[in-house]
Design a protein around this motif. Sequence first.
Motif, mmCIF file in Angstrom:
data_model
loop_
_atom_site.group_PDB
_atom_site.id
_atom_site.type_symbol
_atom_site.label_atom_id
_atom_site.label_comp_id
_atom_site.label_asym_id
_atom_site.label_seq_id
_atom_site.Cartn_x
_atom_site.Cartn_y
_atom_site.Cartn_z
ATOM 1 N N GLY A 247 0.816 -0.983 -0.152
ATOM 2 C CA GLY A 247 0.116 0.030 -0.096
ATOM 3 C C GLY A 247 0.731 1.424 -0.038
ATOM 4 N N TRP A 248 0.299 2.331 -0.297
ATOM 5 C CA TRP A 248 1.022 3.602 -0.398
ATOM 6 C C TRP A 248 1.762 4.156 0.687
ATOM 7 C CZ3 TRP A 248 -0.755 9.105 0.163
ATOM 8 C CH2 TRP A 248 -1.822 9.521 0.928
ATOM 9 N N MET A 249 1.063 3.663 1.710
ATOM 10 C CA MET A 249 1.885 4.189 2.994
ATOM 11 C C MET A 249 3.211 3.501 3.315
ATOM 12 S SD MET A 249 0.762 6.897 4.764
ATOM 13 C CE MET A 249 -0.520 7.952 4.640
ATOM 14 N N GLY A 250 3.474 2.229 2.821
ATOM 15 C CA GLY A 250 4.601 1.451 2.734
ATOM 16 C C GLY A 250 5.418 1.968 1.760
ATOM 17 N N HIS A 251 5.241 2.789 0.745
ATOM 18 C CA HIS A 251 6.100 3.066 -0.215
ATOM 19 C C HIS A 251 7.068 4.028 0.135
ATOM 20 C CE1 HIS A 251 7.136 5.150 -3.988
ATOM 21 N NE2 HIS A 251 6.406 4.171 -4.458
ATOM 22 N N ALA A 252 8.300 4.133 -0.440
ATOM 23 C CA ALA A 252 9.636 4.833 -0.263
ATOM 24 C C ALA A 252 9.354 6.237 -0.385
ATOM 25 C CB ALA A 252 10.828 4.537 -1.074
ATOM 26 N N GLU A 253 8.297 6.765 -1.012
ATOM 27 C CA GLU A 253 8.121 8.027 -1.255
ATOM 28 C C GLU A 253 6.251 8.234 -1.452
ATOM 29 O OE1 GLU A 253 10.996 10.899 -3.519
ATOM 30 O OE2 GLU A 253 10.970 9.074 -4.458
ATOM 31 N N ASP A 259 3.466 5.486 -9.896
ATOM 32 C CA ASP A 259 2.648 4.551 -10.556
ATOM 33 C C ASP A 259 3.552 3.192 -9.680
ATOM 34 O OD1 ASP A 259 1.068 6.037 -11.730
ATOM 35 O OD2 ASP A 259 1.840 5.544 -13.579
ATOM 36 N N GLY A 260 4.567 3.078 -9.999
ATOM 37 C CA GLY A 260 5.311 1.763 -9.559
ATOM 38 C C GLY A 260 5.632 1.906 -7.934
ATOM 39 N N TYR A 261 5.889 0.777 -7.276
ATOM 40 C CA TYR A 261 5.743 0.655 -5.925
ATOM 41 C C TYR A 261 7.476 0.328 -5.430
ATOM 42 C CZ TYR A 261 5.398 -0.863 -1.099
ATOM 43 O OH TYR A 261 5.605 -1.009 0.255
ATOM 44 N N ARG A 262 8.015 1.115 -4.669
ATOM 45 C CA ARG A 262 9.343 0.965 -4.037
ATOM 46 C C ARG A 262 8.921 1.001 -2.746
ATOM 47 N NH1 ARG A 262 12.610 5.222 -4.089
ATOM 48 N NH2 ARG A 262 11.127 6.526 -4.906
ATOM 49 N N PRO A 263 9.525 -0.088 -1.753
ATOM 50 C CA PRO A 263 9.392 -0.230 -0.533
ATOM 51 C C PRO A 263 10.022 1.057 0.301
ATOM 52 C CG PRO A 263 10.517 -2.003 -1.153
ATOM 53 C CD PRO A 263 10.033 -1.299 -2.683
ATOM 54 N N ALA A 264 9.746 1.341 1.482
ATOM 55 C CA ALA A 264 10.242 2.101 2.172
ATOM 56 C C ALA A 264 11.277 1.302 2.977
ATOM 57 C CB ALA A 264 9.365 2.942 3.298
ATOM 58 N N ALA A 265 12.304 2.034 3.712
ATOM 59 C CA ALA A 265 13.212 1.358 4.516
ATOM 60 C C ALA A 265 12.576 0.949 5.903
ATOM 61 C CB ALA A 265 14.637 2.166 4.673
ATOM 62 N N GLY A 266 13.270 -0.025 6.428
ATOM 63 C CA GLY A 266 12.821 -0.431 7.665
ATOM 64 C C GLY A 266 11.475 -0.715 7.907
ATOM 65 N N MET A 267 10.876 -0.720 9.106
ATOM 66 C CA MET A 267 9.499 -0.950 9.352
ATOM 67 C C MET A 267 8.501 -0.161 8.706
ATOM 68 S SD MET A 267 9.716 -3.610 11.382
ATOM 69 C CE MET A 267 8.026 -3.641 11.683
ATOM 70 N N LYS A 268 8.729 0.941 8.086
ATOM 71 C CA LYS A 268 7.851 1.714 7.356
ATOM 72 C C LYS A 268 7.235 1.044 6.048
ATOM 73 C CE LYS A 268 7.491 6.095 7.154
ATOM 74 N NZ LYS A 268 7.865 7.590 6.665
#
Length: 404
Positions: A247-253, A259-268
Amino acid sequence: MTREDARALDAADPLARFRDRFALPNGIIYLDGNSLGALPRAVPAAIADATTRQWGDRLIRSWNEGWIDAPERLGAKIAPIIGAAADEVIVGDTTSTHLFKAIVAALRHDPARRTVLSEAGNFPTDLHIAEGAVACVPGARLKVVDRAALADALDDDTALLLLTHVHYKTSDRFDLAAWTARAHAAGALVLWDFSHSVGAIPLDVTAANADLAVGCSYKYLNGGPGAPAFLYVARRHQEAFANPVSGWMGHAEPFAFQDGYRPAAGMKRWLVGTPSILAMASLEAALDLWTDIDMAALTAKSAALFDILAAAGALAGLACVSPADAASRGSHISFRAPHAYELTQALIARGVIGDFRDPDILRLGLTPLYLSHEDVWQAGEHLRAIVASEAWRAPEFGERNTVT
Protein backbone atom coordinates in the motif's frame (compact mmCIF):
# COMPACT_ATOMS: atom_id res chain seq x y z
CA MET A 1 -7.06 -16.59 52.52
CA THR A 2 -9.29 -14.19 54.41
CA ARG A 3 -10.48 -10.75 53.35
CA GLU A 4 -8.03 -9.29 55.87
CA ASP A 5 -5.17 -11.24 54.27
CA ALA A 6 -6.14 -9.84 50.85
CA ARG A 7 -6.31 -6.30 52.21
CA ALA A 8 -2.86 -6.70 53.74
CA LEU A 9 -1.48 -7.68 50.32
CA ASP A 10 -3.16 -4.65 48.77
CA ALA A 11 -1.64 -2.35 51.38
CA ALA A 12 1.84 -3.55 50.33
CA ASP A 13 1.10 -3.64 46.59
CA PRO A 14 3.52 -1.45 44.56
CA LEU A 15 1.04 -1.44 41.65
CA ALA A 16 -1.94 -0.26 43.71
CA ARG A 17 -1.42 3.32 42.56
CA PHE A 18 -2.33 2.41 38.99
CA ARG A 19 -5.89 1.41 39.90
CA ASP A 20 -7.03 5.04 40.02
CA ARG A 21 -5.77 5.56 36.47
CA PHE A 22 -8.63 3.44 35.15
CA ALA A 23 -12.35 4.21 34.97
CA LEU A 24 -13.82 1.16 36.69
CA PRO A 25 -17.61 0.85 37.17
CA ASN A 26 -18.81 0.70 40.76
CA GLY A 27 -19.95 -2.73 41.90
CA ILE A 28 -18.10 -4.58 39.12
CA ILE A 29 -15.15 -6.96 39.49
CA TYR A 30 -13.70 -7.02 36.01
CA LEU A 31 -12.02 -10.33 35.16
CA ASP A 32 -12.15 -9.98 31.38
CA GLY A 33 -9.26 -7.62 30.76
CA ASN A 34 -7.59 -10.45 28.86
CA SER A 35 -10.29 -9.91 26.21
CA LEU A 36 -10.92 -6.16 26.43
CA GLY A 37 -8.91 -3.99 28.78
CA ALA A 38 -10.55 -1.42 31.02
CA LEU A 39 -10.71 2.26 30.04
CA PRO A 40 -7.68 4.33 31.12
CA ARG A 41 -8.83 7.69 32.47
CA ALA A 42 -6.44 9.52 30.13
CA VAL A 43 -8.12 8.17 26.98
CA PRO A 44 -11.29 10.33 26.79
CA ALA A 45 -9.26 13.54 26.97
CA ALA A 46 -6.83 12.24 24.33
CA ILE A 47 -9.67 11.39 21.97
CA ALA A 48 -11.33 14.75 22.65
CA ASP A 49 -8.09 16.54 21.78
CA ALA A 50 -7.67 14.45 18.62
CA THR A 51 -11.18 15.34 17.47
CA THR A 52 -11.73 18.91 18.71
CA ARG A 53 -8.27 20.46 18.38
CA GLN A 54 -6.33 18.27 15.96
CA TRP A 55 -9.13 17.41 13.54
CA GLY A 56 -11.51 20.26 14.31
CA ASP A 57 -9.10 23.20 14.51
CA ARG A 58 -5.95 22.06 12.74
CA LEU A 59 -7.76 20.06 10.06
CA ILE A 60 -5.41 18.56 7.46
CA ARG A 61 -2.43 20.36 9.00
CA SER A 62 -2.40 17.72 11.75
CA TRP A 63 -0.90 15.22 9.32
CA ASN A 64 2.27 17.31 9.57
CA GLU A 65 1.87 17.72 13.34
CA GLY A 66 2.12 14.14 14.51
CA TRP A 67 -0.45 12.09 12.67
CA ILE A 68 1.79 10.73 9.93
CA ASP A 69 4.41 9.57 12.45
CA ALA A 70 1.94 7.81 14.76
CA PRO A 71 2.63 4.22 13.56
CA GLU A 72 6.35 4.54 14.29
CA ARG A 73 5.90 6.59 17.45
CA LEU A 74 3.48 4.08 18.97
CA GLY A 75 5.68 1.21 17.81
CA ALA A 76 8.56 2.74 19.75
CA LYS A 77 6.35 2.85 22.88
CA ILE A 78 5.43 -0.85 22.53
CA ALA A 79 8.99 -1.93 21.75
CA PRO A 80 10.34 -1.93 25.34
CA ILE A 81 7.31 -3.90 26.54
CA ILE A 82 8.34 -6.78 24.26
CA GLY A 83 12.10 -6.30 24.56
CA ALA A 84 12.59 -4.89 21.06
CA ALA A 85 14.42 -1.87 19.67
CA ALA A 86 12.33 1.19 18.80
CA ASP A 87 12.89 0.69 15.05
CA GLU A 88 11.68 -2.93 15.09
CA VAL A 89 7.98 -2.33 15.82
CA ILE A 90 5.24 -0.63 13.82
CA VAL A 91 1.59 -0.05 14.80
CA GLY A 92 -1.41 -0.14 12.48
CA ASP A 93 -3.88 -2.48 10.81
CA THR A 94 -5.15 -5.51 12.75
CA THR A 95 -3.47 -8.58 14.19
CA SER A 96 -4.99 -10.66 11.40
CA THR A 97 -3.60 -8.35 8.71
CA HIS A 98 -0.14 -8.42 10.26
CA LEU A 99 -0.29 -12.21 10.47
CA PHE A 100 -1.11 -12.44 6.77
CA LYS A 101 1.69 -10.09 5.78
CA ALA A 102 4.27 -11.86 7.93
CA ILE A 103 3.30 -15.38 6.84
CA VAL A 104 3.43 -14.57 3.13
CA ALA A 105 6.71 -12.65 3.53
CA ALA A 106 8.31 -15.58 5.37
CA LEU A 107 7.19 -18.07 2.72
CA ARG A 108 8.47 -15.92 -0.14
CA HIS A 109 11.78 -15.35 1.64
CA ASP A 110 12.88 -18.96 1.12
CA PRO A 111 10.95 -20.65 -1.73
CA ALA A 112 12.78 -23.94 -1.04
CA ARG A 113 10.74 -24.30 2.15
CA ARG A 114 6.97 -24.55 1.74
CA THR A 115 5.36 -25.47 5.07
CA VAL A 116 3.80 -23.28 7.75
CA LEU A 117 3.60 -25.36 10.93
CA SER A 118 1.18 -24.55 13.73
CA GLU A 119 -0.62 -26.00 16.71
CA ALA A 120 -4.05 -27.61 16.63
CA GLY A 121 -6.30 -25.55 18.86
CA ASN A 122 -4.38 -22.35 18.17
CA PHE A 123 -6.49 -19.20 18.25
CA PRO A 124 -8.83 -19.79 15.29
CA THR A 125 -8.07 -16.59 13.39
CA ASP A 126 -4.36 -17.47 13.29
CA LEU A 127 -5.18 -20.72 11.50
CA HIS A 128 -7.81 -19.07 9.30
CA ILE A 129 -5.34 -16.40 8.19
CA ALA A 130 -2.64 -19.03 7.65
CA GLU A 131 -4.99 -20.99 5.37
CA GLY A 132 -5.52 -17.91 3.25
CA ALA A 133 -1.86 -16.93 3.27
CA VAL A 134 -0.53 -20.28 2.03
CA ALA A 135 -3.06 -20.17 -0.79
CA CYS A 136 -1.29 -17.03 -2.04
CA VAL A 137 2.10 -18.73 -2.36
CA PRO A 138 2.36 -21.52 -4.98
CA GLY A 139 3.33 -24.85 -3.42
CA ALA A 140 2.91 -23.67 0.15
CA ARG A 141 0.86 -25.62 2.70
CA LEU A 142 -0.34 -25.35 6.28
CA LYS A 143 0.45 -28.24 8.61
CA VAL A 144 -1.40 -28.36 11.94
CA VAL A 145 -0.41 -30.87 14.63
CA ASP A 146 -1.02 -31.37 18.35
CA ARG A 147 1.25 -29.41 20.68
CA ALA A 148 3.07 -32.57 21.74
CA ALA A 149 3.96 -33.30 18.10
CA LEU A 150 5.29 -29.86 17.15
CA ALA A 151 8.97 -30.56 17.81
CA ASP A 152 8.96 -33.74 15.71
CA ALA A 153 7.03 -31.99 12.92
CA LEU A 154 9.78 -29.39 12.39
CA ASP A 155 11.72 -30.53 9.31
CA ASP A 156 13.69 -29.23 6.34
CA ASP A 157 10.49 -28.17 4.58
CA THR A 158 9.31 -25.95 7.44
CA ALA A 159 9.52 -22.31 6.43
CA LEU A 160 7.68 -20.88 9.42
CA LEU A 161 6.60 -22.03 12.86
CA LEU A 162 3.45 -20.09 13.80
CA LEU A 163 2.78 -20.11 17.54
CA THR A 164 0.55 -18.20 19.94
CA HIS A 165 2.78 -17.52 22.92
CA VAL A 166 0.02 -17.87 25.56
CA HIS A 167 -2.91 -20.12 24.73
CA TYR A 168 -6.18 -18.23 24.70
CA LYS A 169 -8.11 -20.97 26.53
CA THR A 170 -5.76 -22.72 28.92
CA SER A 171 -3.15 -19.99 29.52
CA ASP A 172 -0.36 -22.47 28.62
CA ARG A 173 2.79 -20.58 27.66
CA PHE A 174 5.47 -21.63 25.19
CA ASP A 175 9.07 -20.97 26.19
CA LEU A 176 9.88 -18.08 23.85
CA ALA A 177 13.64 -18.58 23.68
CA ALA A 178 13.60 -22.39 23.63
CA TRP A 179 11.06 -22.71 20.82
CA THR A 180 12.73 -19.99 18.77
CA ALA A 181 16.04 -21.84 19.08
CA ARG A 182 14.37 -25.14 18.20
CA ALA A 183 12.90 -23.67 15.01
CA HIS A 184 16.18 -22.04 14.05
CA ALA A 185 18.00 -25.34 14.53
CA ALA A 186 15.63 -26.79 11.93
CA GLY A 187 16.30 -23.89 9.58
CA ALA A 188 12.86 -22.33 10.09
CA LEU A 189 11.65 -18.90 11.10
CA VAL A 190 9.19 -18.30 13.96
CA LEU A 191 6.18 -15.98 14.00
CA TRP A 192 4.85 -15.35 17.51
CA ASP A 193 1.37 -14.10 18.36
CA PHE A 194 1.70 -12.10 21.59
CA SER A 195 -1.97 -11.11 21.85
CA HIS A 196 -2.42 -12.87 25.21
CA SER A 197 1.10 -12.06 26.41
CA VAL A 198 1.95 -8.41 25.81
CA GLY A 199 1.36 -6.33 28.91
CA ALA A 200 0.68 -9.46 30.96
CA ILE A 201 4.04 -11.20 31.28
CA PRO A 202 7.69 -10.25 30.61
CA LEU A 203 8.77 -10.55 26.97
CA ASP A 204 12.24 -10.20 25.46
CA VAL A 205 12.33 -10.82 21.73
CA THR A 206 15.94 -9.63 21.51
CA ALA A 207 17.23 -12.12 24.07
CA ALA A 208 15.17 -14.87 22.45
CA ASN A 209 16.52 -13.97 18.97
CA ALA A 210 12.92 -13.89 17.70
CA ASP A 211 12.21 -13.30 14.01
CA LEU A 212 8.65 -12.00 13.78
CA ALA A 213 5.81 -11.21 16.18
CA VAL A 214 2.35 -9.70 16.11
CA GLY A 215 -0.05 -8.70 18.85
CA CYS A 216 -3.21 -6.81 19.61
CA SER A 217 -3.34 -3.77 21.87
CA TYR A 218 -6.86 -3.93 23.28
CA LYS A 219 -6.31 -6.60 25.93
CA TYR A 220 -3.66 -5.98 28.59
CA LEU A 221 -2.46 -2.81 26.84
CA ASN A 222 -5.95 -1.28 27.24
CA GLY A 223 -5.92 0.51 23.88
CA GLY A 224 -9.68 0.30 23.33
CA PRO A 225 -12.01 -1.98 21.37
CA GLY A 226 -10.44 -2.87 18.03
CA ALA A 227 -7.33 -0.77 18.77
CA PRO A 228 -4.52 -0.99 16.17
CA ALA A 229 -2.22 -4.00 16.34
CA PHE A 230 1.57 -4.13 16.22
CA LEU A 231 4.12 -5.97 14.11
CA TYR A 232 7.68 -6.78 15.14
CA VAL A 233 10.33 -7.68 12.56
CA ALA A 234 13.87 -8.23 13.79
CA ARG A 235 16.23 -5.66 12.29
CA ARG A 236 18.28 -8.39 10.60
CA HIS A 237 15.27 -9.35 8.46
CA GLN A 238 13.85 -5.97 7.60
CA GLU A 239 15.53 -5.32 4.25
CA ALA A 240 15.24 -8.93 3.07
CA PHE A 241 11.50 -9.33 3.75
CA ALA A 242 8.87 -7.77 1.51
CA ASN A 243 5.38 -6.69 2.55
CA PRO A 244 2.93 -8.54 0.25
CA VAL A 245 0.29 -5.84 0.76
CA SER A 246 2.09 -3.00 -0.98
CA GLY A 247 0.00 0.00 0.00
CA TRP A 248 0.93 3.63 -0.43
CA MET A 249 1.95 4.26 3.17
CA GLY A 250 4.63 1.57 2.80
CA HIS A 251 6.08 3.29 -0.29
CA ALA A 252 9.51 4.88 -0.12
CA GLU A 253 7.96 8.20 -1.24
CA PRO A 254 4.21 7.99 -0.62
CA PHE A 255 3.61 11.61 -1.54
CA ALA A 256 5.54 11.44 -4.80
CA PHE A 257 2.45 9.64 -6.16
CA GLN A 258 4.42 7.35 -8.45
CA ASP A 259 2.77 4.50 -10.34
CA GLY A 260 5.46 1.95 -9.46
CA TYR A 261 5.98 0.61 -5.97
CA ARG A 262 9.26 1.01 -4.09
CA PRO A 263 9.26 -0.20 -0.49
CA ALA A 264 10.28 2.15 2.27
CA ALA A 265 13.27 1.30 4.42
CA GLY A 266 12.89 -0.45 7.76
CA MET A 267 9.53 -0.96 9.43
CA LYS A 268 7.75 1.70 7.36
CA ARG A 269 7.55 -0.78 4.48
CA TRP A 270 5.04 -2.78 6.54
CA LEU A 271 2.51 0.02 6.51
CA VAL A 272 -0.38 -0.29 4.09
CA GLY A 273 -3.11 2.36 4.17
CA THR A 274 -3.89 5.54 6.06
CA PRO A 275 -3.57 4.99 9.82
CA SER A 276 -6.69 5.26 11.98
CA ILE A 277 -5.79 8.40 13.90
CA LEU A 278 -8.61 8.42 16.45
CA ALA A 279 -7.85 4.80 17.38
CA MET A 280 -4.16 5.68 17.55
CA ALA A 281 -4.93 8.54 19.95
CA SER A 282 -6.71 6.16 22.31
CA LEU A 283 -3.91 3.62 22.19
CA GLU A 284 -1.17 6.21 22.69
CA ALA A 285 -2.80 7.53 25.85
CA ALA A 286 -3.05 3.96 27.15
CA LEU A 287 0.57 3.19 26.28
CA ASP A 288 1.79 6.19 28.26
CA LEU A 289 0.85 4.22 31.39
CA TRP A 290 3.70 1.83 30.70
CA THR A 291 6.58 4.25 31.09
CA ASP A 292 7.00 3.46 34.80
CA ILE A 293 5.51 -0.01 35.26
CA ASP A 294 7.76 -2.61 36.91
CA MET A 295 7.23 -5.84 34.99
CA ALA A 296 8.71 -7.89 37.84
CA ALA A 297 6.08 -6.48 40.21
CA LEU A 298 3.38 -7.08 37.61
CA THR A 299 4.46 -10.71 37.20
CA ALA A 300 4.57 -11.32 40.94
CA LYS A 301 1.10 -9.84 41.46
CA SER A 302 -0.33 -11.87 38.57
CA ALA A 303 0.95 -15.04 40.26
CA ALA A 304 -0.57 -14.01 43.60
CA LEU A 305 -3.96 -13.28 42.02
CA PHE A 306 -3.85 -16.62 40.25
CA ASP A 307 -3.19 -18.45 43.49
CA ILE A 308 -6.20 -16.81 45.16
CA LEU A 309 -8.59 -17.92 42.41
CA ALA A 310 -6.97 -21.33 42.02
CA ALA A 311 -7.59 -21.99 45.72
CA ALA A 312 -11.21 -20.84 45.46
CA GLY A 313 -11.78 -23.03 42.41
CA ALA A 314 -10.27 -26.03 44.14
CA LEU A 315 -12.55 -25.53 47.16
CA ALA A 316 -15.48 -25.33 44.75
CA GLY A 317 -14.45 -28.61 43.15
CA LEU A 318 -13.59 -27.10 39.76
CA ALA A 319 -10.83 -28.47 37.54
CA CYS A 320 -8.19 -25.83 36.79
CA VAL A 321 -6.69 -26.43 33.32
CA SER A 322 -4.09 -23.65 33.56
CA PRO A 323 -0.50 -24.55 34.51
CA ALA A 324 0.33 -24.38 38.20
CA ASP A 325 3.84 -23.12 37.41
CA ALA A 326 3.69 -19.33 36.93
CA ALA A 327 6.55 -19.43 34.39
CA SER A 328 4.49 -21.77 32.19
CA ARG A 329 1.35 -19.65 31.87
CA GLY A 330 -0.01 -16.22 31.03
CA SER A 331 -2.18 -14.01 33.23
CA HIS A 332 -5.55 -15.71 33.09
CA ILE A 333 -6.93 -18.77 34.82
CA SER A 334 -9.32 -21.29 33.27
CA PHE A 335 -11.59 -23.87 34.84
CA ARG A 336 -13.21 -26.75 32.98
CA ALA A 337 -16.78 -27.66 33.91
CA PRO A 338 -19.72 -29.12 31.97
CA HIS A 339 -21.77 -26.12 33.13
CA ALA A 340 -19.07 -23.49 32.50
CA TYR A 341 -21.38 -21.26 30.46
CA GLU A 342 -23.99 -21.17 33.22
CA LEU A 343 -21.28 -20.47 35.81
CA THR A 344 -20.02 -17.55 33.73
CA GLN A 345 -23.50 -16.04 33.48
CA ALA A 346 -24.17 -16.53 37.19
CA LEU A 347 -20.94 -14.71 38.01
CA ILE A 348 -21.85 -11.84 35.69
CA ALA A 349 -25.22 -11.55 37.42
CA ARG A 350 -23.29 -10.99 40.66
CA GLY A 351 -21.08 -8.30 39.08
CA VAL A 352 -18.08 -10.55 38.36
CA ILE A 353 -17.35 -10.30 34.63
CA GLY A 354 -15.37 -13.17 33.18
CA ASP A 355 -15.97 -15.08 29.97
CA PHE A 356 -16.82 -18.49 28.54
CA ARG A 357 -14.92 -20.35 25.85
CA ASP A 358 -16.69 -23.17 24.09
CA PRO A 359 -17.30 -25.93 24.95
CA ASP A 360 -16.60 -26.02 28.69
CA ILE A 361 -14.14 -23.32 29.84
CA LEU A 362 -14.75 -20.57 32.40
CA ARG A 363 -11.93 -18.06 31.79
CA LEU A 364 -11.02 -15.33 34.26
CA GLY A 365 -8.50 -12.63 33.40
CA LEU A 366 -6.03 -11.33 35.99
CA THR A 367 -4.98 -7.77 35.18
CA PRO A 368 -2.62 -6.60 37.93
CA LEU A 369 -2.77 -2.90 37.05
CA TYR A 370 -6.36 -2.42 38.16
CA LEU A 371 -7.37 -5.53 40.07
CA SER A 372 -6.83 -5.68 43.82
CA HIS A 373 -6.20 -8.83 45.80
CA GLU A 374 -9.48 -8.16 47.58
CA ASP A 375 -11.31 -8.00 44.23
CA VAL A 376 -10.04 -11.42 43.28
CA TRP A 377 -10.68 -12.85 46.74
CA GLN A 378 -14.28 -11.60 46.52
CA ALA A 379 -14.66 -13.11 43.04
CA GLY A 380 -13.48 -16.43 44.44
CA GLU A 381 -16.07 -16.21 47.22
CA HIS A 382 -18.80 -15.59 44.63
CA LEU A 383 -17.59 -18.56 42.61
CA ARG A 384 -17.66 -20.85 45.63
CA ALA A 385 -21.14 -19.67 46.62
CA ILE A 386 -22.55 -20.18 43.14
CA VAL A 387 -21.21 -23.74 42.97
CA ALA A 388 -22.23 -24.61 46.51
CA SER A 389 -25.80 -23.33 46.06
CA GLU A 390 -26.06 -24.55 42.46
CA ALA A 391 -27.28 -21.06 41.57
CA TRP A 392 -25.96 -21.63 38.06
CA ARG A 393 -28.94 -23.93 37.46
CA ALA A 394 -31.32 -20.95 37.19
CA PRO A 395 -33.03 -21.09 33.75
CA GLU A 396 -31.89 -17.60 32.73
CA PHE A 397 -28.23 -18.61 32.93
CA GLY A 398 -28.66 -21.27 30.25
CA GLU A 399 -29.79 -18.91 27.50
CA ARG A 400 -26.81 -18.56 25.18
CA ASN A 401 -27.47 -15.13 23.74
CA THR A 402 -24.49 -13.10 24.97
CA VAL A 403 -20.90 -12.61 23.86
CA THR A 404 -19.29 -13.54 27.18
